[in-house]
Design a protein around this motif. Structure first.
Motif, short mmCIF file in Angstrom:
data_model
loop_
_atom_site.label_atom_id
_atom_site.label_comp_id
_atom_site.label_asym_id
_atom_site.label_seq_id
_atom_site.Cartn_x
_atom_site.Cartn_y
_atom_site.Cartn_z
N ASP A 583 1.94 -8.41 -40.63
CA ASP A 583 2.99 -8.46 -41.65
C ASP A 583 2.45 -9.05 -42.95
O ASP A 583 1.45 -9.78 -42.93
N ASP A 584 3.10 -8.75 -44.05
CA ASP A 584 2.80 -9.38 -45.35
C ASP A 584 1.33 -9.30 -45.70
O ASP A 584 0.76 -10.25 -46.26
N GLU A 640 6.21 -2.44 -47.71
CA GLU A 640 7.40 -3.29 -47.72
C GLU A 640 8.01 -3.35 -49.11
O GLU A 640 7.30 -3.21 -50.11
MG MG Z 1 6.73 -8.69 -44.52
#
Ligand code: MG
Ligand code: C2E
Ligand code: MG
Length: 688
Positions: A583-584, A640
């Protein structure tokens, strides 16, 4: 079939009429005769062979083709020629063409196989068959190509070694390839070559070569082990320059770890730094954390404008850097909050450093049109005060707040902070002990779509808290508190259960549910069981779940000595069929090398890059490179924070697979998601 010595010797005599090696076997593949040419080639005696199944002469990789052609020949007169590697008396393998023929005898069928040695011809074809063309291919390949023997000695090399590295081919050929690798990597390189020589697979690793002009250039090497191949008899090394990738990684790391306004470390880098220091020493006095909050900064912004405010922050950062020693760290948390971490700090040093910080901040700042002055409130926490980075920051923050209160004797901005935090923690503890839903904890779902056609791929579960007094709270309001209070595991259990329960009711059974896992959850001993139990309880197939972790999650655990635990948990989940996403990406350590060490198949590009990609060429370049690199290691990419049509179009063109963001749908309650996004799979029309 029993072996009749007379029949055998007659058969062998007959086979001797053939100049090429030949062998006769019965229906069970046992040798019933062989000629002199073959016996000479394999360097053995005929007696040792009779009645044996000679398969250990065949290269292990060629056994399947030998067995299948033997089985298929039984009901034909002649078989199709096959090419196999056969062990030679001298130890190596030869490339042989083998043709079988069946002959009926009184005792059943025998198969006579005659062979031709193709090794020399194939070598000649390779070297001389069309030498210009072949050389041109090798010379113009963008990679450096070389052939080395089992000891790593170069026997041939492409001209790229000269063009890219300035190495004289006359010196290269005949030398150990390791000699051209930089000193400190040479032992590792030799070990990797030795491993490559004993593995049948292609080995891939990285090494840096030294250019004749002294530059060090990183390469990714791929080594194909063809030592067993009679024609090649060596290992093919192809090396591609990865400087560009390394540079991108360095830039990503820099972007992800520095505060763009002031150039000092950002929060993520600070947390990583603190976790690293805690892993080494948690004893009091090892290091100290100074929390710095500016007073009278707001009026500067209000009176002189934001540009002036930015200038002040940049100048003050430089002043803090000026008093930091080599091992110390200055970071900006955002707004007008800074943190300085200093090694080896006792009480006297803590007081002295606090005074120095106050002094340098209180010096007037020249902003062109005017001179302004701001002041610092400095809080302090000793390394022994907490066991986590967030815990230390909270302690230092609380200390800063006390300083402020003492100094002013009145409210200065975040009066409720400490009290409010305590109350929230106790509310959360009650909620997780009792009925979490009644206490307002919720899981919301945000759709994830395929960028190609906008169809729904699944949803990410995001926690929310409908707090009775404070209203709707988002994760930023309570997640780090939960972590500090040790409630993260219980909160995570609630989320995964509620999310999986919701997903198990979706009428579209192809949708994938993504759930975020915190560092605490991932390394807790029951982590894997808890996830699999939730799937079991609600009857959701493991491949419909994707767990999201951030690089920082794993790194933070690495600092606490639990990297292996974290990675093992992820490997177990993957083995059970659950997908893993990073993620991220771009906000943490951001090394693709590092990412490849994690058992993950999905990469989520952080929304800060997507946000800037249409206006900022650097961001666009980063998104493009990350997508290409992720694809090159076989990972899927989710973008995202897609908010605009322009971003969607650009991402689609760059080949990003999936997207998530307000453009497609905001996070929403689970029943709304089920209604609007999980349409039943189209059913076959019923004949009425
Ligand atoms: Mg994220
Ligand atoms: P994340 O996993 O990166 O989740 C995506 C966040 O981006 C969500 O914020 C989502 O509301 C927000 N977002 C999605 N699309 C857009 C967009 O187009 N524009 C903008 N500006 N934002 C968008 P949220 O819900 O506030 O969650 C924040 C973070 O909190 C999450 O980031 C995740 O790291 C963490 N989190 C949320 N729920 C959980 C949970 O149940 N467990 C754990 N461990 N962490 C959670
Ligand atoms: Mg997430």
């Amino acid at each position: 079939m029993t072996i009749d010595p007379h029949a055998t010797s007659a058969l062998c005599d007959a086979l001797d009429l053939v100049a090429d090696p030949a062998v006769a076997v019965d229906q069970d593949l046992r040798v019933v005769g062989a000629n002199r040419a073959l016996i000479e080639m394999v360097g053995d005696r005929l007696e040792n062979w009779l009645g044996e199944v000679p398969l250990d002469l065949v290269h292990a990789d060629d056994l399947p083709i030998v067995l299948s052609s033997f089985t298929s020949i039984v009901d034909k007169d002649f078989g199709t020629p096959i090419e196999i590697r056969l062990r030679h008396g001298s130890g190596g393998y030869r490339l042989m063409e083998l043709v079988g023929a069946t002959h009926p005898t009184d005792e059943g069928h025998i198969v006579v196989a005659t062979m031709r040695d193709l090794t020399e011809r194939r070598r000649w074809e390779l070297a001389a068959g069309s030498p210009e063309r072949f050389r041109a291919v090798v010379e113009h390949a963008s990679v450096l190509l070389s052939l080395i023997d089992a000891n790593g000695i170069v026997s041939s090399a492409s001209g790229m070694y000269n063009r890219h590295l300035g190495i004289d081919l006359a010196h290269l050929i005949g030398s150990p390839l390791a000699d051209w690798v930089v000193d400190h990597e040479r032992d590792g390189f030799r070990a990797a070559l030795a491993r490559a020589a004993t593995t049948a697979r292609t080995s891939v690793f990285e090494a840096s070569f030294e250019h004749a002009d002294g530059r060090v250039i990183p390469y990714q090497l791929s080594i194909a082990n063809l030592l067993d191949d009679p024609v090649v008899g060596g290992m093919i090394v192809s090396a591609s320059d990865i400087s560009a990738r390394r540079a991108l990684e360095a830039r990503l790391t820099q972007l992800a770890t520095t505060d763009p306004l002031t150039g000092v470390a950002n929060r993520a880098a600070l947390v990583t730094d603190l976790a690293g220091r805690l892993a080494v020493a948690q004893s009091p006095g090892a290091f100290g954390v100074f929390f710095i909050d500016l007073d009278r900064f707001k009026p500067v912004n209000d009176l002189h404008g934001h540009d002036a405010g930015d200038t002040v922050l940049a100048i003050l950062s430089q002043r803090l850097n000026g008093i930091a020693r080599a091992d110390d760290l200055v970071a900006r948390l955002g707004g007008d909050e800074f943190v300085m971490v200093c090694r080896g700090v006792d009480e006297a040093a803590a007081n002295a450093i606090s005074r120095r910080i106050e002094d340098v901040i209180a010096q007037p700042v020249d902003i062109g049109a005017a001179t302004v002055q701001v002041f610092a409130s400095v809080g302090f926490a000793d390394s022994g005060a907490a066991t986590t980075a967030e815990g230390l920051l909270a302690e230092a923050d609380a200390s800063m707040y006390r300083v402020k209160q003492r100094r002013r004797g009145r409210y200065v901005g975040s009066q409720l902070r400490v009290a409010e935090r305590r109350e929230l923690v106790s509310d959360l503890r009650d909620a997780l002990r009792g009925d979490a839903v009644a206490a307002g904890l919720r899981v919301w779902l945000q759709p994830v779509v395929r960028l190609q056609d906008g169809s729904c791929h699944g949803a990410e579960a995001l926690v929310r808290w409908e707090h009775p007094a404070l209203g709707l709270l988002s994760p930023a309001d309570f997640l780090s508190l939960a972590g500090e209070a040790g409630l993260d595991v219980a909160l995570g259990r609630f989320v995964i259960d509620a999310a999986v329960a919701a997903a198990s009711q979706w009428s579209d059974r192809s949708l994938v549910l993504a759930v975020n896992l915190s560092a605490g959850e991932l390394t807790e001993p029951d982590a894997v069981r808890a996830v699999l139990d939730a799937l079991d309880r609600h009857g959701l197939a493991p491949d419909r779940l994707c767990v999201e972790i951030t690089e920082t999650t794993v790194l933070e655990r690495a600092a606490a000595g639990q990297r292996v635990t974290a990675i093992t948990a992820l490997e177990h989940l993957e083995a059970a069929g659950v997908r893993v996403a990073i993620d991220d990406f771009g906000t943490g350590y951001s090394s693709l090398v590092h990412v490849r060490e994690l058992p993950a198949s999905v990469l989520k590009v952080d929304r800060s890059f997507v946000h800037g990609m249409c206006d900022d060429r650097a961001d666009f370049g980063i998104v493009a490179a990350v997508i290409a690199l992720a694809h090159s290691v076989g990972m899927r990419v989710v973008a995202e924070g897609v908010e605009t049509e322009a971003q969607r179009a650009a991402l689609g063109e760059l080949g990003a697979d999936l997207g998530q963001g307000y453009l497609f749908g905001r996070p929403m309650p689970t029943d709304q998601f089920a209604r609007e996004w999980s349409t039943p799979a189209p059913e076959l029309e019923q004949a009425s």
